[in-house]
Design an enzyme around this catalytic site. Structure first.
Site, PDB file in Angstrom:
ATOM      1  N   ASP A  42       0.840  -1.199   0.000  1.00 58.71           N
ATOM      2  CA  ASP A  42       0.000   0.000   0.000  1.00 58.71           C
ATOM      3  C   ASP A  42       0.874   1.247   0.000  1.00 58.71           C
ATOM      4  OD1 ASP A  42      -2.979   1.093   0.958  1.00 58.71           O
ATOM      5  OD2 ASP A  42      -1.331   2.297   1.737  1.00 58.71           O
ATOM      6  N   LYS A  94      -2.923   6.001  -4.159  1.00 61.17           N
ATOM      7  CA  LYS A  94      -3.999   6.943  -3.823  1.00 61.17           C
ATOM      8  C   LYS A  94      -3.750   8.309  -4.463  1.00 61.17           C
ATOM      9  CE  LYS A  94      -3.711   4.855   0.794  1.00 61.17           C
ATOM     10  NZ  LYS A  94      -2.268   4.504   0.764  1.00 61.17           N
ATOM     11  N   HIS A 101      -7.568   9.598  -1.321  1.00 59.88           N
ATOM     12  CA  HIS A 101      -6.822   9.537  -0.064  1.00 59.88           C
ATOM     13  C   HIS A 101      -7.593  10.146   1.115  1.00 59.88           C
ATOM     14  CE1 HIS A 101      -2.371   9.289   1.384  1.00 59.88           C
ATOM     15  NE2 HIS A 101      -3.200   8.965   2.347  1.00 59.88           N
ATOM     16  N   ARG A 131      11.305  -6.822  11.775  1.00 65.53           N
ATOM     17  CA  ARG A 131       9.942  -6.391  12.100  1.00 65.53           C
ATOM     18  C   ARG A 131       8.975  -6.716  10.971  1.00 65.53           C
ATOM     19  NH1 ARG A 131       8.498  -2.646  15.726  1.00 65.53           N
ATOM     20  NH2 ARG A 131      10.148  -3.664  16.929  1.00 65.53           N
ATOM     21  N   TYR A 182       3.164   9.864  -0.451  1.00 62.19           N
ATOM     22  CA  TYR A 182       4.326   9.273   0.214  1.00 62.19           C
ATOM     23  C   TYR A 182       5.624   9.501  -0.551  1.00 62.19           C
ATOM     24  CZ  TYR A 182       0.539   6.587   2.460  1.00 62.19           C
ATOM     25  OH  TYR A 182      -0.603   6.194   3.105  1.00 62.19           O
TER      26      TYR A 182
END
Length: 275
Positions: free
Chosen positions: A47, A77, A110, A238, A52
């Site tokens: 995503d 988006k 968005h 992670r 970004y």
């Protein structure tokens, strides 16, 4: 290889991996590595967004993975300053070019940016993009139910997904119920409340019970609620840890305890206030 993510059906006949990788605030130069690591781990859902500024890196990571494009679900988006039929289409074309892809699996508005009052124009652009086969599915992000009311009333097709801030402190019960009643999946961003939940003693106790981390417990909570969820990380360990949530299940007592964390706290803006 990790246990794969469940696949959830979308109302338009397509489907989406329930667990994906979010890349918010990951620099473009690091996004390629994070995406490649995630895909190697077993993720099949990435995503991103124009905001970004890492779509190019996301595309590079997908290409470097060697995994067939048809196996990877890609979301991006349109940002608030590109609402409008023509503006949204140009923004989409730019995103597709940066990603280096022929199509995206999901394209989202968005934010509704309600003071501009142009999200219905943007939605009409998304409907055309879908009709042209360039986005297989279309949806929205950060839409309150009153924003969705307008899209459902005036649009030709319904969004397949509504991506909202959602975590145990902000479980979005009313939004999830509305979405479910209208055949819309709910997707959680900020699923760990931007890390604010990681110090919770209540969650730490549940994590100890299962030999898991707090993050894994919260991601599992999302899975069991039926949310699509997109935790973010750039760290290999992670990224892998966040995907290892399909070998245990929370019980009714766990879910009841987690429900006590609700306090309405947002880590981001209210959708009615961001333009």
């Amino acid at each position: 290889m990790s246990i794969p993510s469940p696949i959830l059906p979308l109302s338009d006949g397509h489907s989406i991996p329930q667990l994906g990788l979010g890349v918010y605030k990951i620099p473009d130069a690091d996004a390629a590595t994070a995406v490649r690591l995630a895909l190697e781990t077993g993720y099949r859902h990435i995503d991103t967004a124009a905001l970004y500024e890492n779509e190019r890196g996301v595309g590079q990571g997908i290409a470097a993975s060697g995994i067939d494009r048809s196996e990877i679900f890609v979301t991006t988006k349109v940002w608030n300053d590109r609402h409008g039929i023509d503006e949204t289409r140009r923004a989409f074309d730019e995103s597709l070019d940066r990603l280096g892809l022929d199509y995206v699996d999901l394209y989202l508005i968005h934010w509704p940016a309600p003071k501009q009052g142009r999200y219905l124009e943007a939605w009409r652009a998304l409907e055309k993009i879908r009709a042209d086969g360039l986005a297989r599915s279309i949806g929205v992000s950060n839409f309150h139910t009153h924003h969705l009311d307008r899209v459902l009333a005036e649009g030709e097709i319904a969004p397949v997904i509504n991506q909202v801030e959602l975590h145990p402190r902000l479980p979005q019960t009313a939004v999830r119920a509305y979405d479910a009643a209208h055949g819309i999946l709910t997707e959680a961003w900020s699923p760990l409340a931007r890390g604010r939940l990681l110090d919770s003693q209540l969650l730490a106790g549940i994590a100890e019970k299962y030999g898991k981390s707090v993050a894994q417990v919260v991601i599992r909570w999302h899975i069991e609620l039926g949310n699509v969820v997109i935790p973010k990380s750039v760290h290999a360990e992670r990224i892998r840890e966040n995907f290892e949530v399909f070998d245990f299940a929370l019980d009714a007592n766990d879910l009841a305890a987690i429900a006590t964390l609700e306090n309405g706290e947002r880590t981001g803006r209210d959708p009615d206030d961001l333009d």
